[in-house]
Design an enzyme around this catalytic site. Structure first.
Site, PDB file in Angstrom:
ATOM      1  N   TYR A   1       0.845  -1.193   0.000  1.00  0.00           N
ATOM      2  CA  TYR A   1       0.000   0.000   0.000  1.00  0.00           C
ATOM      3  C   TYR A   1       0.882   1.246   0.000  1.00  0.00           C
ATOM      4  O   TYR A   1       1.942   1.269   0.633  1.00  0.00           O
ATOM      5  CB  TYR A   1      -0.934  -0.023   1.223  1.00  0.00           C
ATOM      6  CG  TYR A   1      -1.845   1.174   1.301  1.00  0.00           C
ATOM      7  CD1 TYR A   1      -2.563   1.595   0.180  1.00  0.00           C
ATOM      8  CD2 TYR A   1      -1.969   1.899   2.481  1.00  0.00           C
ATOM      9  CE1 TYR A   1      -3.375   2.709   0.235  1.00  0.00           C
ATOM     10  CE2 TYR A   1      -2.783   3.015   2.555  1.00  0.00           C
ATOM     11  CZ  TYR A   1      -3.470   3.416   1.419  1.00  0.00           C
ATOM     12  OH  TYR A   1      -4.276   4.526   1.472  1.00  0.00           O
TER      13      TYR A   1
ATOM     14  N   TYR B   1      -2.933   5.535   8.965  1.00  0.00           N
ATOM     15  CA  TYR B   1      -2.410   4.193   8.674  1.00  0.00           C
ATOM     16  C   TYR B   1      -1.162   4.031   9.535  1.00  0.00           C
ATOM     17  O   TYR B   1      -0.036   4.221   9.091  1.00  0.00           O
ATOM     18  CB  TYR B   1      -2.075   4.091   7.188  1.00  0.00           C
ATOM     19  CG  TYR B   1      -1.806   2.687   6.676  1.00  0.00           C
ATOM     20  CD1 TYR B   1      -2.855   1.834   6.345  1.00  0.00           C
ATOM     21  CD2 TYR B   1      -0.508   2.217   6.489  1.00  0.00           C
ATOM     22  CE1 TYR B   1      -2.620   0.565   5.843  1.00  0.00           C
ATOM     23  CE2 TYR B   1      -0.267   0.952   5.992  1.00  0.00           C
ATOM     24  CZ  TYR B   1      -1.325   0.133   5.671  1.00  0.00           C
ATOM     25  OH  TYR B   1      -1.090  -1.128   5.173  1.00  0.00           O
TER      26      TYR B   1
HETATM   27  N1  NAD Z   1      -7.804  -3.338   1.521  1.00  0.00           N
HETATM   28  C1  NAD Z   1      -6.979  -2.353   1.226  1.00  0.00           C
HETATM   29  O1  NAD Z   1      -7.355  -1.176   1.196  1.00  0.00           O
HETATM   30  C2  NAD Z   1      -5.552  -2.674   0.886  1.00  0.00           C
HETATM   31  C3  NAD Z   1      -4.809  -1.767   0.110  1.00  0.00           C
HETATM   32  C4  NAD Z   1      -3.493  -2.092  -0.235  1.00  0.00           C
HETATM   33  C5  NAD Z   1      -2.935  -3.288   0.206  1.00  0.00           C
HETATM   34  N2  NAD Z   1      -3.701  -4.149   0.967  1.00  0.00           N
HETATM   35  C6  NAD Z   1      -3.076  -5.403   1.397  1.00  0.00           C
HETATM   36  O2  NAD Z   1      -3.770  -6.499   0.824  1.00  0.00           O
HETATM   37  C7  NAD Z   1      -3.460  -7.656   1.604  1.00  0.00           C
HETATM   38  C8  NAD Z   1      -4.762  -8.415   1.869  1.00  0.00           C
HETATM   39  O3  NAD Z   1      -5.592  -7.639   2.695  1.00  0.00           O
HETATM   40  P1  NAD Z   1      -7.126  -7.352   2.404  1.00  0.00           P
HETATM   41  O4  NAD Z   1      -7.323  -5.882   2.555  1.00  0.00           O
HETATM   42  O5  NAD Z   1      -7.558  -7.996   1.159  1.00  0.00           O
HETATM   43  O6  NAD Z   1      -7.857  -7.982   3.666  1.00  0.00           O
HETATM   44  P2  NAD Z   1      -8.242  -9.472   4.083  1.00  0.00           P
HETATM   45  O7  NAD Z   1      -8.876  -9.353   5.400  1.00  0.00           O
HETATM   46  O8  NAD Z   1      -9.009 -10.145   2.988  1.00  0.00           O
HETATM   47  O9  NAD Z   1      -6.834 -10.203   4.151  1.00  0.00           O
HETATM   48  C9  NAD Z   1      -5.943 -10.173   5.223  1.00  0.00           C
HETATM   49  C10 NAD Z   1      -5.752 -11.611   5.646  1.00  0.00           C
HETATM   50  O10 NAD Z   1      -4.600 -11.720   6.483  1.00  0.00           O
HETATM   51  C11 NAD Z   1      -4.872 -12.767   7.369  1.00  0.00           C
HETATM   52  N3  NAD Z   1      -3.873 -12.740   8.456  1.00  0.00           N
HETATM   53  C12 NAD Z   1      -3.703 -11.799   9.419  1.00  0.00           C
HETATM   54  N4  NAD Z   1      -2.676 -12.160  10.216  1.00  0.00           N
HETATM   55  C13 NAD Z   1      -2.200 -13.335   9.739  1.00  0.00           C
HETATM   56  C14 NAD Z   1      -1.173 -14.221  10.143  1.00  0.00           C
HETATM   57  N5  NAD Z   1      -0.407 -13.954  11.213  1.00  0.00           N
HETATM   58  N6  NAD Z   1      -0.957 -15.357   9.441  1.00  0.00           N
HETATM   59  C15 NAD Z   1      -1.731 -15.642   8.369  1.00  0.00           C
HETATM   60  N7  NAD Z   1      -2.719 -14.852   7.928  1.00  0.00           N
HETATM   61  C16 NAD Z   1      -2.954 -13.708   8.622  1.00  0.00           C
HETATM   62  C17 NAD Z   1      -6.306 -12.513   7.799  1.00  0.00           C
HETATM   63  O11 NAD Z   1      -6.885 -13.655   8.378  1.00  0.00           O
HETATM   64  C18 NAD Z   1      -6.930 -12.171   6.446  1.00  0.00           C
HETATM   65  O12 NAD Z   1      -7.416 -13.340   5.814  1.00  0.00           O
HETATM   66  C19 NAD Z   1      -2.765  -7.162   2.866  1.00  0.00           C
HETATM   67  O13 NAD Z   1      -1.365  -7.288   2.700  1.00  0.00           O
HETATM   68  C20 NAD Z   1      -3.135  -5.693   2.885  1.00  0.00           C
HETATM   69  O14 NAD Z   1      -2.228  -4.892   3.607  1.00  0.00           O
HETATM   70  C21 NAD Z   1      -4.986  -3.864   1.300  1.00  0.00           C
END
Ligand code: NAD
Length: 300
Positions: A180, A190
């Site tokens: 991000y 954040y």
């Molecule tokens: N949603 C946004 O706005 C956004 C923007 C840019 C990047 N991201 C990144 O996208 C990726 C996925 O996130 P998302 O937003 O789709 O949400 P999401 O909730 O679908 O995914 C996050 C996942 O991480 C898992 N998780 C947390 N701690 C963990 C651990 N210790 N071991 C294994 N799994 C673990 C959670 O159970 C969850 O399934 C992340 O890296 C997030 O930072 C998200």
């Protein structure tokens, strides 16, 4: 016709526990391209995820374009803050969410994959997980423990996965992760060291691309996604405002879809992207290119 063809390839998407985030959308895009898809799910979320699947609550979102439902070849328990079983504290091993899942460390995941599919069964690994227990706190108020926990779960976990899953990859394999823009620009709210974790993830992507390219012959890239109201993002508390702000100020004003991150990641992990490694690819409707808010500039 130039198609993304992943038939005969196996993917592991780490960080899928519902159908509302990027991991699920990526898994679906990879399956649409013909890959078989395994997922890694955090033990605290595993039972709820299995229940949702079993009770058909996700059937709508699992529907593929040919009418069939997205099937996960295997669902592995994974807690990416642990590298080996010995690293999991005894207390946690005995916790009701952990005691039946066995070795959910990254090493345990690698061993289970080899036991299920043989020595080199993987072509694609997607890291789609993050956790920052103090994400709502400003960096100035973040504890050392909270900061290190964010780095451990959200950045070192990729290093460990490349180290342990790299040897399981077939030639031409590809890793991808999600980052991000808070890694490089200030996004107030954040916090908790999550911005630092994303900066580490992006820097590590470059060095891992070099080291794992030479050692395992694989590629490593990261996708910088725009804000999207997944379960994890909703925990930040300001995701609605972030999505709205980007909608108002990005070159493309329609809101980012998880599918767009899914298809871009499927491309990056496909042979079509065989020349791309060590990069951060923005899938954010172009927001990263802006230097001034539209309203401030008097533009529409
Ligand atoms: N949603 C946004 O706005 C956004 C923007 C840019 C990047 N991201 C990144 O996208 C990726 C996925 O996130 P998302 O937003 O789709 O949400 P999401 O909730 O679908 O995914 C996050 C996942 O991480 C898992 N998780 C947390 N701690 C963990 C651990 N210790 N071991 C294994 N799994 C673990 C959670 O159970 C969850 O399934 C992340 O890296 C997030 O930072 C998200």
């Amino acid at each position: 016709m130039l198609n993304i063809d992943l038939s005969g390839r196996r993917a592991l998407v780490a960080g899928v526990a519902d159908d509302g985030g990027f991991g699920f959308a990526i898994a679906k895009a990879l399956a649409e391209a013909g890959a078989s898809v395994c997922v890694g799910t955090w033990p605290p979320a595993l039972n709820i995820f299995l229940n949702l699947l079993e009770r058909g609550k996700m059937d709508e979102s699992r529907r593929l374009s040919d009418g069939s439902l997205l099937e996960f070849e295997k669902i592995y328990p994974l807690d990416a803050v642990f590298d080996t079983y010995e690293d999991i504290p005894t207390e946690l091993r005995e916790n009701k969410r952990y005691r039946d899942v066995g070795d959910c460390s990254i090493n345990g995941l690698a061993s289970a994959i080899v036991a299920d599919f043989g020595e080199r069964p993987l072509d694609i690994v997607v890291h789609s997980l993050a956790n920052g227990p103090e994400v709502k706190k400003p960096l100035l108020d973040t504890s050392r423990a909270g900061y290190l926990a964010a780095l451990s779960a959200s950045a070192y976990s990729l290093v460990s996965m490349v180290a342990r899953l790299g040897p399981l990859m077939r030639p031409g394999g590809a890793f991808s992760s999600l980052t991000y823009m808070a890694s490089e620009r200030v996004i107030p709210g954040y916090g908790g060291g999550m911005s630092s974790a994303k900066a580490a993830l992006e820097s590590d992507t470059r060095l891992l691309a070099f080291e794992a390219g030479r050692r395992f012959g694989v590629r490593v890239n990261t996708v910088s996604a725009g804000p999207y109201a997944s379960r994890a993002a909703s925990a930040i508390g300001i995701i609605g405002r972030m999505v709205e702000y980007v909608g108002k100020n990005a070159p493309l004003t329609d809101h980012l879809l998880a599918e767009e991150v899914g298809t871009a990641t499927a491309f990056l992990c496909s042979p079509l992207a065989s020349g791309i490694t060590g990069t951060t690819v923005y899938v954010d409707k172009g927001f990263h290119a802006m230097g001034m808010a539209v309203e401030e500039a008097g533009e529409r």
